[in-house]
Write a protein that holds these residues in place. Structure first.
Motif, PDB file in Angstrom:
ATOM      1  N   LYS A 142      18.057  -4.594  -8.831  1.00  0.00           N
ATOM      2  CA  LYS A 142      17.886  -5.582  -7.766  1.00  0.00           C
ATOM      3  C   LYS A 142      17.569  -4.835  -6.479  1.00  0.00           C
ATOM      4  CE  LYS A 142      19.228  -8.992 -10.429  1.00  0.00           C
ATOM      5  NZ  LYS A 142      18.150  -9.563 -11.224  1.00  0.00           N
ATOM      6  N   ASN A 143      16.431  -5.121  -5.947  1.00  0.00           N
ATOM      7  CA  ASN A 143      16.068  -4.551  -4.657  1.00  0.00           C
ATOM      8  C   ASN A 143      16.136  -3.027  -4.620  1.00  0.00           C
ATOM      9  OD1 ASN A 143      14.996  -5.058  -2.234  1.00  0.00           O
ATOM     10  ND2 ASN A 143      16.658  -6.390  -1.533  1.00  0.00           N
ATOM     11  N   VAL A 144      15.633  -2.411  -5.651  1.00  0.00           N
ATOM     12  CA  VAL A 144      15.611  -0.947  -5.697  1.00  0.00           C
ATOM     13  C   VAL A 144      14.356  -0.464  -4.976  1.00  0.00           C
ATOM     14  CG1 VAL A 144      15.485   1.059  -7.209  1.00  0.00           C
ATOM     15  CG2 VAL A 144      16.834  -0.945  -7.883  1.00  0.00           C
ATOM     16  N   PRO A 145      14.485   0.389  -4.003  1.00  0.00           N
ATOM     17  CA  PRO A 145      13.291   0.829  -3.274  1.00  0.00           C
ATOM     18  C   PRO A 145      12.415   1.730  -4.148  1.00  0.00           C
ATOM     19  CG  PRO A 145      15.243   2.003  -2.506  1.00  0.00           C
ATOM     20  CD  PRO A 145      15.724   0.957  -3.457  1.00  0.00           C
ATOM     21  N   SER A 146      11.137   1.660  -3.914  1.00  0.00           N
ATOM     22  CA  SER A 146      10.217   2.498  -4.694  1.00  0.00           C
ATOM     23  C   SER A 146       8.920   2.660  -3.918  1.00  0.00           C
ATOM     24  CB  SER A 146       9.924   1.858  -6.043  1.00  0.00           C
ATOM     25  OG  SER A 146       8.943   0.859  -5.882  1.00  0.00           O
ATOM     26  N   ILE A 147       8.008   3.455  -4.456  1.00  0.00           N
ATOM     27  CA  ILE A 147       6.745   3.679  -3.755  1.00  0.00           C
ATOM     28  C   ILE A 147       5.832   2.460  -3.826  1.00  0.00           C
ATOM     29  CG2 ILE A 147       6.784   6.189  -4.060  1.00  0.00           C
ATOM     30  CD1 ILE A 147       4.607   5.739  -6.243  1.00  0.00           C
ATOM     31  N   ILE A 148       6.198   1.441  -4.622  1.00  0.00           N
ATOM     32  CA  ILE A 148       5.390   0.220  -4.622  1.00  0.00           C
ATOM     33  C   ILE A 148       6.132  -0.896  -3.907  1.00  0.00           C
ATOM     34  CG2 ILE A 148       4.052   0.708  -6.697  1.00  0.00           C
ATOM     35  CD1 ILE A 148       6.170  -1.194  -8.111  1.00  0.00           C
ATOM     36  N   GLY A 149       7.192  -0.527  -3.177  1.00  0.00           N
ATOM     37  CA  GLY A 149       8.019  -1.533  -2.519  1.00  0.00           C
ATOM     38  C   GLY A 149       9.255  -1.775  -3.359  1.00  0.00           C
ATOM     39  N   PRO A 150      10.193  -2.556  -2.820  1.00  0.00           N
ATOM     40  CA  PRO A 150      11.432  -2.801  -3.556  1.00  0.00           C
ATOM     41  C   PRO A 150      11.165  -3.549  -4.859  1.00  0.00           C
ATOM     42  CG  PRO A 150      11.306  -4.174  -1.596  1.00  0.00           C
ATOM     43  CD  PRO A 150      10.163  -3.215  -1.521  1.00  0.00           C
ATOM     44  N   PRO A 208       7.807   4.899   2.096  1.00  0.00           N
ATOM     45  CA  PRO A 208       8.440   6.218   1.960  1.00  0.00           C
ATOM     46  C   PRO A 208       8.198   6.732   0.554  1.00  0.00           C
ATOM     47  CG  PRO A 208      10.083   4.449   2.101  1.00  0.00           C
ATOM     48  CD  PRO A 208       8.761   3.849   2.457  1.00  0.00           C
ATOM     49  N   GLY A 209       7.744   7.925   0.393  1.00  0.00           N
ATOM     50  CA  GLY A 209       7.520   8.483  -0.936  1.00  0.00           C
ATOM     51  C   GLY A 209       6.115   8.299  -1.437  1.00  0.00           C
ATOM     52  N   GLY A 210       5.387   7.307  -0.907  1.00  0.00           N
ATOM     53  CA  GLY A 210       4.048   7.031  -1.416  1.00  0.00           C
ATOM     54  C   GLY A 210       3.097   8.179  -1.166  1.00  0.00           C
ATOM     55  N   ALA A 211       3.071   8.617   0.083  1.00  0.00           N
ATOM     56  CA  ALA A 211       2.187   9.728   0.410  1.00  0.00           C
ATOM     57  C   ALA A 211       2.616  10.976  -0.357  1.00  0.00           C
ATOM     58  CB  ALA A 211       2.213   9.982   1.912  1.00  0.00           C
ATOM     59  N   ALA A 212       3.949  11.136  -0.483  1.00  0.00           N
ATOM     60  CA  ALA A 212       4.462  12.290  -1.218  1.00  0.00           C
ATOM     61  C   ALA A 212       3.994  12.241  -2.670  1.00  0.00           C
ATOM     62  CB  ALA A 212       5.988  12.307  -1.155  1.00  0.00           C
ATOM     63  N   PHE A 213       4.001  11.018  -3.242  1.00  0.00           N
ATOM     64  CA  PHE A 213       3.543  10.864  -4.619  1.00  0.00           C
ATOM     65  C   PHE A 213       2.097  11.328  -4.743  1.00  0.00           C
ATOM     66  CE2 PHE A 213       0.906   8.044  -7.290  1.00  0.00           C
ATOM     67  CZ  PHE A 213       1.332   8.452  -8.551  1.00  0.00           C
ATOM     68  N   PRO A 247       0.836  -1.205   0.000  1.00  0.00           N
ATOM     69  CA  PRO A 247       0.000   0.000   0.000  1.00  0.00           C
ATOM     70  C   PRO A 247       0.864   1.246   0.000  1.00  0.00           C
ATOM     71  CG  PRO A 247      -0.279  -1.289   2.022  1.00  0.00           C
ATOM     72  CD  PRO A 247       0.556  -2.099   1.120  1.00  0.00           C
ATOM     73  N   ILE A 248       0.697   2.086  -1.008  1.00  0.00           N
ATOM     74  CA  ILE A 248       1.694   3.138  -1.196  1.00  0.00           C
ATOM     75  C   ILE A 248       1.697   4.174  -0.081  1.00  0.00           C
ATOM     76  CG2 ILE A 248       1.818   2.912  -3.703  1.00  0.00           C
ATOM     77  CD1 ILE A 248       0.127   5.387  -3.910  1.00  0.00           C
ATOM     78  N   GLU A 249       0.570   4.356   0.585  1.00  0.00           N
ATOM     79  CA  GLU A 249       0.547   5.371   1.629  1.00  0.00           C
ATOM     80  C   GLU A 249       1.569   5.062   2.719  1.00  0.00           C
ATOM     81  OE1 GLU A 249      -1.982   3.717   0.521  1.00  0.00           O
ATOM     82  OE2 GLU A 249      -3.647   5.026  -0.036  1.00  0.00           O
ATOM     83  N   GLY A 266     -16.293   4.218   1.452  1.00  0.00           N
ATOM     84  CA  GLY A 266     -16.052   4.892   0.176  1.00  0.00           C
ATOM     85  C   GLY A 266     -14.605   5.057  -0.216  1.00  0.00           C
ATOM     86  N   THR A 267     -13.687   4.345   0.454  1.00  0.00           N
ATOM     87  CA  THR A 267     -12.303   4.348  -0.033  1.00  0.00           C
ATOM     88  C   THR A 267     -11.742   2.941   0.059  1.00  0.00           C
ATOM     89  OG1 THR A 267     -11.665   5.048   2.171  1.00  0.00           O
ATOM     90  CG2 THR A 267     -11.521   6.702   0.429  1.00  0.00           C
ATOM     91  N   TRP A 268     -10.738   2.705  -0.788  1.00  0.00           N
ATOM     92  CA  TRP A 268     -10.043   1.425  -0.706  1.00  0.00           C
ATOM     93  C   TRP A 268      -9.048   1.501   0.442  1.00  0.00           C
ATOM     94  CZ3 TRP A 268     -11.634  -2.720  -3.218  1.00  0.00           C
ATOM     95  CH2 TRP A 268     -12.334  -2.561  -4.412  1.00  0.00           C
ATOM     96  N   VAL A 269      -9.183   0.567   1.396  1.00  0.00           N
ATOM     97  CA  VAL A 269      -8.302   0.555   2.557  1.00  0.00           C
ATOM     98  C   VAL A 269      -7.533  -0.767   2.544  1.00  0.00           C
ATOM     99  CG1 VAL A 269      -8.227   0.612   5.081  1.00  0.00           C
ATOM    100  CG2 VAL A 269      -9.975   1.908   3.845  1.00  0.00           C
TER     101      VAL A 269
END
Lengths: 679, 298, 395
Positions: free
Chosen positions: C347-355, C292-297, C287-289, C377-380
């Motif tokens: 290989k194992n690069v971190p990202s907003i969707i996980g490594p 790190p970076g997900g909420a920022a995105f 879950p991107i929220e 009313g939201t996807w949790v």
């Protein structure tokens, strides 16, 4: 559809110069010759060449993204289209110009496999468009399932290549054949339905086709067929042409362009041939075609199958070009794109198809840049073109004819009008002249509950001229329609000599020697005089046609290439009679040959029919007429019909005085007037 | 639930769908019967109706106003459609008109997608009618379903009255029977063209509203399927025959529902069955269920 | 004319089959010195999947915008946006168009699987590295060994393995009625779901495929109602999903509704309205929220003023764009080198969707799959929902 008997409005048409109504041998009134005259052709051809090159420059500029050149070239394209639309005939040498343009295309865009691929794709669409043009344009078979036949070819080729590892040279013909075979599923609808209904059948068929492709598993289902190999090992390597190295798609481009050129050549030949004339006749007037001996069913199935072969071949090449096919590639929108090619280009126009295919594909690709608004603009553009130029960008030209050598029908030379022969010259055409006996025995024809013919029995001996009279609705025309097999007989027999022709199809009866004309003139208005009169003949017996035309009106042979609809009514009636005579009939059925003519013209027509009798003394003729003077002048033997029965038969004077006939015409106590009343 | 309940539940669904299909089919049949035109983008007019209602409903919750406003708006769109794409091509071969309507429909569809806010997404259609549950044995009906069926049938009856009983209707019927004769008798063909398109498009708006109410959602491309089904219903009933269109609508809904429910692999192939039946009708009985067999005269 | 045509035909055939060709040298070297580098984005920008395509496009745009603002980058990145219409042929043409431009170094491509399958050959032939951002059919990566093809999102296999395990072990459901659309997407999902359902001891009591433009499901749903399954499972996209959910409510079918990644969209919630509550869906990526970076995105996306939401796969397009930029920064604007870097060095690069880690086929194997549930009313993400904590219960 019942047409009330009414004088044709065009009987009052005034012919320029007064020619036509009273033709005088020797007075040659040449019709005005527009641009098609050979004089002044040089600059026109030059302009044409410049136009094509301008158009080509426009295309390249658009492709290469040069705004100014594109605008200039676009103007050239527009000028070329306007010019070409005015020409009746494409100038000499155009194939060279076009071929040079097509062949050099990959060199100009050699840096971009994308544009080479797009060029190949538009050549494919052109090939498929040619097939649809034969179906929709030439033969009037509304096919809105073009994508299904395209898909038939593509899936056959793709599956054969991936599953059975057939080589490219085998899969393409197989794909072509498969499209024709799958098309055979629609043979019954093609024969039984027309116009809108056929369009709807094909739409439904196309939908079923994609649904089944999606729902069946063995053909790859919705994921389609992937990894379709190229056409051959050579097709995967880049192409070196002198100093240039082209992407391997250039190989496909050249091969597909070659196939498309071959298809263009074939389509041109077909369109110019008698077969093409038959397709047009079936499209314009099926009844006239049947009565002239054209096997309408066969002609339609041929046109449909030939068209499907073109489309299937394009589909098979598509599978190898793209390497992947899926049901989504062959759905209804694709059918629409395919169909819009011949319609935008001009139905029945082969060059128009080429212009439209190029324009459509390249335009669609250029519009890709404005992705979001593309389909909005595309839809609006199509509507605009259909509204502004419903005949298409390059409407078809009249068919051209060979001169001189009989049997050589290459559309190379212009038609040189033969010298009009004097009316007394021996007519080479028209069969042996031996007539046939027509026997009708207790014939019954029903429309629902109505008995239009109620046990008619009559006989017309060979060589006799028989008149049929009777008030409106008495069954005269119905009798003719039944005799030529247009209406089924509910009971009774129709005999030609001693052969029973009851229930035979119309074209068979026609070929047995029964020719007819129609009360409501049925010349094919959009087609040339020559196409009209040769409808029932094989080959190009132009001399015979000219002789017979001159026999009726010495001016007609000079108008062989004119649209028949441009002629005055009397000449259109003459055209029908010539069409009938050229079919070498033994029995000629004339349905009100003078309807809508003025008294002067009527007199000429009667005289002409008598002259036909003198050169064809053996021919049996049956005439339906309201005008009693015509019957009196022609017929020894008269039959009067009333309410679907024979009410009197015998000599003219006796029949017209028969009380029952008088009653039928005028009610009790009436008398027949000399000039019958066309109600 | 017993087998009979399942069947009854299917029939309840089919009845509502049938009304909607019938409304669309009546439009097709009017175009064809009166003007001899196939307006192949009638489905997109249905979409226009649904989105018009969506827009009005955002401003007011008063249902009659929503319906009337959507009908008026959509009717006007229909008249513009006719003047832009149909009238100028009527002199050309029928195929040209068919293609022109298809292309114009594509333009309408794209215009909705591009210019309606978030046009490419699914929109929830407001609940115009109360979804109060009504239990009949094992079958669950909704009050909204009864509303859908009632409004649909009422609209069809009103249309029939309009065509049979008014002077405008007389002009339309006269044109349908014999255009030349009608014109000679003083019928204004231009008016009949406009009126036919206005009426058929207003019907499409009602269909669009009921469609939205039945499915609770509308999309910019819902007209494609709606058009194909409505058209097929018109064909099965007999093109040009208003009562045939109604019968065709119900029959088609029934056919679709039952084949999806009871035939093997019927769900996947429901459309295949539907289209094959359309083909059979077109070929074997082109005048539809109610039409008379026409004899071609020469 | 016949002679002329004959010459033309023979000439063209000869040109087509002549065998004097040799391979073209690498096309991209010439572009090395340019400060501006183009990256193509290809997705369905028109048609019924346009919403997802636009979400991807906006996220991709956002990534390039952010990288261009960064003074550290060596190149200026320019997007080339192409529509594949979710149609194979249009996809191939879009891929060719991207590949024909020597300035385009890589592509972030395709939401629709059938298009991705059609174009992988094209990318390979043109040597254009393409990173798939949304297509989920396994064959896109596992059907070939091309160095050019990588995929940042997970496959149907990963999604359904998780889903079936979750059904069996977390929420303890046994009986399923399955509906799926007859496209490659729906059918593929059903194939893998039924496979993993069997492994986890789940029972599928009913299944039916439906055409993707199907409107009315009352026939199927009435049958399903009669069978009383615990879960109605649907493999397909938001529009149909919402219609099915609404029609379930209409006929009083109260089973749990569970979908695939195709319905994990705001569009679904909007269209299904209150009926959406309690719907389950599965999506690759953490879950991107929470990352790190997900909420920022999400914040940056909102700030950029896009009207269309990023939708489920927007973050994947965003990550793909960043990975491609990372590759170009590392090895320069050279297609072959970029392809090699993406295939072998991620290989194992971190990202907003996980490594992110690519396997031998270029498939991101670390794509974790997260269950989501609609709550108010939201996807949790399931783990944070009131359903998981027992405050609410699924139907």
């Amino acid at each position: 559809m019942r047409h009330p008997v009414r004088p044709a409005a065009s009987s009052t048409t005034v012919v320029p110069g007064g020619a036509g109504s009273v033709a005088q041998p020797g007075v040659a009134a040449h019709p005005p010759a527009p641009v098609r005259s050979p004089a002044g052709g040089a600059w026109v051809e030059l302009g044409y060449g410049v136009g094509i090159i301008g158009a080509y420059a426009a295309l390249l500029a658009v492709v290469l993204g040069r705004g100014g050149t594109a605008a200039a070239g676009g103007a050239g394209l527009a000028a070329a289209l306007v010019l070409v639309r005015r020409l009746r005939r494409a100038p000499r040498g155009w194939p060279w110009v076009v071929a040079a343009c097509v062949a050099s295309f990959p060199l100009f865009v050699r840096a971009s496999p994308y544009w080479i691929f797009t060029g190949a794709l538009s050549a494919l669409y052109f090939l498929a468009g040619l097939g649809l043009n034969i179906q929709v344009g030439s033969a009037g078979i509304a096919n809105l399932a073009g994508a299904a036949f395209f898909g038939s070819g593509a899936y056959s080729a793709g599956l054969l290549a991936t599953r059975l590892h057939w080589p490219g040279w085998a899969t393409v013909p197989a794909g072509t054949a498969a499209a024709v075979l799958i098309g055979a599923l629609l043979f019954v609808p093609v024969l039984k339905t027309r116009g809108y209904y056929l369009a709807l059948v094909t739409i439904a068929f196309g939908a079923v086709f994609t649904l089944l492709l999606t729902n069946m598993a063995w053909d790859g289902g919705p994921q389609g067929v992937k990894d379709i190999p190229g056409l051959g090992p050579a097709f995967d390597a880049p192409l070196r042409l002198g100093p240039w190295t082209l992407h391997f798609y250039a190989r496909y481009f050249f091969l597909i362009a070659a196939v498309a050129t071959l298809g263009l050549w074939g389509a041109q030949r077909l369109a110019a041939s008698r077969r093409g004339a038959h397709w047009n006749a079936v499209r314009d007037d099926e009844v006239a075609a049947r009565c002239a001996g054209v096997d309408v069913d066969r002609v339609m199935l041929e046109a449909f199958s030939v068209g499907n072969a073109f489309i299937g071949c394009a589909g098979a090449l598509y599978a190898h070009l793209v390497g992947f096919i899926a049901p989504a590639d062959f759905n209804f929108p694709v059918s629409l794109v395919l169909l819009s090619i011949p319609i935008l280009g001009g139905l029945d126009s082969v060059p128009g198809t080429a212009v439209a295919a190029g324009l459509l594909i390249f335009l669609a690709e250029k519009l890709r840049a404005i992705a979001d608004y593309r389909f909005l603009i595309y839809g609006a553009l199509v509507v605009a073109i259909l509204v502004i130029a419903p005949a298409g960008l390059l409407p078809p030209r009249p068919r051209r004819y060979p001169a001189g050598r009989r049997g050589d029908w290459g559309p190379r030379d212009r038609l040189a009008p033969p010298a009009p022969s004097p009316p007394s010259a021996p007519l080479s055409a028209g069969g042996s002249g031996a007539g046939a006996r027509l026997g009708i025995e207790a014939l019954v024809v029903r429309f629902g509950g109505l008995r239009a013919l109620d046990g008619v029995t009559l006989a017309v001996d060979a060589g006799e001229v028989c008149g049929i009279i009777g008030p409106n609705g008495s069954g005269k025309t119905t009798l003719f329609n039944a005799a030529v097999g247009l209406y089924p007989a509910a009971a009774g027999r129709i005999l030609l000599d001693h052969r029973d022709i009851t229930g035979l199809p119309t074209h068979r009866i026609s070929r047995l020697g029964v020719a007819r004309t129609f009360q409501q003139n049925r010349v094919l208005a959009g087609q040339s005089v020559l196409d009209n009169v040769l409808l029932g003949r094989r080959g190009w017996p132009i001399d015979e046609a000219s002789e017979w035309l001159a026999f009726f009106n010495p001016e007609l042979p000079s108008r062989l290439a004119d649209p028949a609809g441009d002629l005055p009514l009397i000449d259109r009636r003459r055209l029908e009679i010539v069409r009938a005579l050229l079919a070498a009939p033994r029995l000629l059925l004339l349905d009100e040959p003078t309807a809508g003519l003025n008294p002067e013209e009527t007199a000429r027509m009667v005289a002409d029919i008598r002259r036909v009798r003198t050169v064809r003394p053996g021919l049996t003729i049956v005439v339906i007429e309201h005008d009693m003077s015509v019957i009196a002048g022609l017929c020894g033997h008269v039959v009067a019909l009333g309410d679907g029965r024979v009410i009197a038969e015998g000599r003219f004077e006796d029949v017209t005085r028969h009380p029952q006939v008088l009653e039928a015409y005028l009610g009790p106590g009436g008398a027949v007037v000399e000039r019958g009343s066309p109600a | 639930m017993t087998g009979w309940d399942v069947l009854a539940q299917q029939l309840a669904g089919a009845a509502q769908l049938g009304v909607i299909y019938a409304l669309i089919a009546v439009g097709f049949t009017l175009y064809f019967g009166v003007l001899n035109v196939i307006q192949f983008s009638h489905g997109d007019i249905v979409t226009v109706g649904a989105f018009a209602a969506l827009t009005v409903a955002a401003a007011t919750g008063f249902v009659p106003l929503v319906v009337v406003a959507a009908m008026a708006l959509t009717g006007l769109v229909g008249v513009v459609f006719e003047r832009a794409a149909v009238r100028p091509t009527r002199a050309s071969p029928p195929l040209i008109t068919l293609l022109a309507t298809l292309a114009a429909g594509m333009a309408i569809r794209e215009a909705i997608r591009l210019f309606y806010p978030l046009g490419s997404q699914v929109h929830r259609f407001p609940a115009l009618f109360p979804p109060t549950p009504i239990h009949l044995g094992g079958v669950l009906l909704r009050a909204s379903g009864l509303w859908i069926a009632g409004i649909g049938l009422g609209t069809i009856v009103a249309t029939a009255v309009l065509v049979e009983r008014t002077s405008l209707g007389r002009a339309i019927r006269a044109t349908a029977q014999d255009r030349e004769a009608a014109q000679m008798m003083g019928v204004d063909l231009s008016l009949v063209l406009d009126a036919t398109f206005f009426i058929a498009s207003a019907l499409a708006a009602v269909a669009g509203i009921l469609y939205g109410a039945y499915y609770n959602t509308v999309t910019f491309d819902m007209g494609i399927v709606a058009g194909v089904i409505g058209f097929s219903a018109a064909v099965v009933g007999g093109l040009g025959n208003v009562y045939g269109a109604v019968v065709g609508g119900f029959l088609f809904a029934l056919l679709e529902t039952l084949s999806a429910a009871f035939l093997p692999a019927g769900s996947e192939n429901a459309d295949v069955f539907a289209f094959v039946i359309v083909i059979l009708f077109l070929v074997l009985r082109p005048t539809g269920i109610l039409g008379e067999k026409a004899t071609q005269r020469v | 004319m016949r002679r002329i045509l004959g010459v033309v035909i023979v000439g063209m055939v000869l040109a087509a089959v002549s065998t004097s060709g040799r391979m073209v040298p690498g096309m991209a070297e010439a572009a090395a010195a340019k400060p501006t580098v183009k990256i193509a984005f290809i997705g369905p920008l028109t048609g019924s999947n346009a919403s997802l395509g636009l979400g991807g496009e906006n996220s991709f745009k956002l990534a390039l915008m952010q990288r261009n603002e960064d003074p550290q980058t060596k190149y200026r990145y320019e997007g080339v946006y192409l529509d594949d219409q979710c149609q194979p042929q249009a996809g191939v043409q879009a891929a060719l168009k991207a590949g024909s431009d020597p300035d385009v170094i890589a592509a972030v491509a395709h939401y629709c699987s059938v298009v991705a399958i059609a174009t992988v050959d094209t990318y390979h032939r043109l040597g254009l590295p393409a990173m798939v951002w949304g297509a989920v059919l396994p064959a896109v990566t596992y059907g070939n060994t091309y160095v050019e093809i990588t995929r940042v999102n997970g496959t149907q296999i990963q999604q359904n393995a998780t889903a079936a395990r979750f059904d069996a072990n977390t929420i303890h459901r046994k009986t399923f009625a399955c509906l799926y659309d007859t496209t490659d997407y729906g059918r593929g999902h059903f194939q893998y779901f039924s496979e993993f359902a069997k492994k986890n001891g789940l029972q599928i009591v009913y299944s039916a495929g439906v055409a993707p433009d199907r409107q009315d499901f009352s026939a199927e749903l009435a049958r399903i109602k009669e069978l009383h399954p615990q879960v109605v499972w649907f493999g397909g996209l938001s529009a149909e999903g919402a219609r099915i959910r609404n029609q379930m409510a209409q006929i009083g079918l109260t089973a749990l509704f569970q979908g695939t990644s195709g319905i994990k969209s705001e569009e679904y919630i909007k269209a299904a309205g209150p009926n959406a509550e309690g719907t389950l869906a599965f999506l690759e990526g953490a879950p991107i929220e929470q990352l790190p970076g997900g909420a920022a995105f999400l914040a940056a996306y909102r700030k950029a003023g896009f009207t269309n939401p990023p939708e489920a796969y927007g973050p994947f397009a965003y990550v793909a764009a960043n990975l491609v930029v990372r590759a170009i920064e590392a090895v320069g604007p050279d297609r072959a080198k970029v392809a090699d870097y993406l295939k072998h060095k991620i290989k194992n690069v971190p990202s907003i969707i996980g490594p992110v880690t690519f396997d031998d086929h270029g498939q991101n194997v670390l794509a974790t799959v997260t269950p989501y549930v609609v709550q108010d009313g939201t996807w949790v993400p399931w783990g944070q929902s009131e359903y998981a904590r027992g405050k609410r219960t699924l139907p």
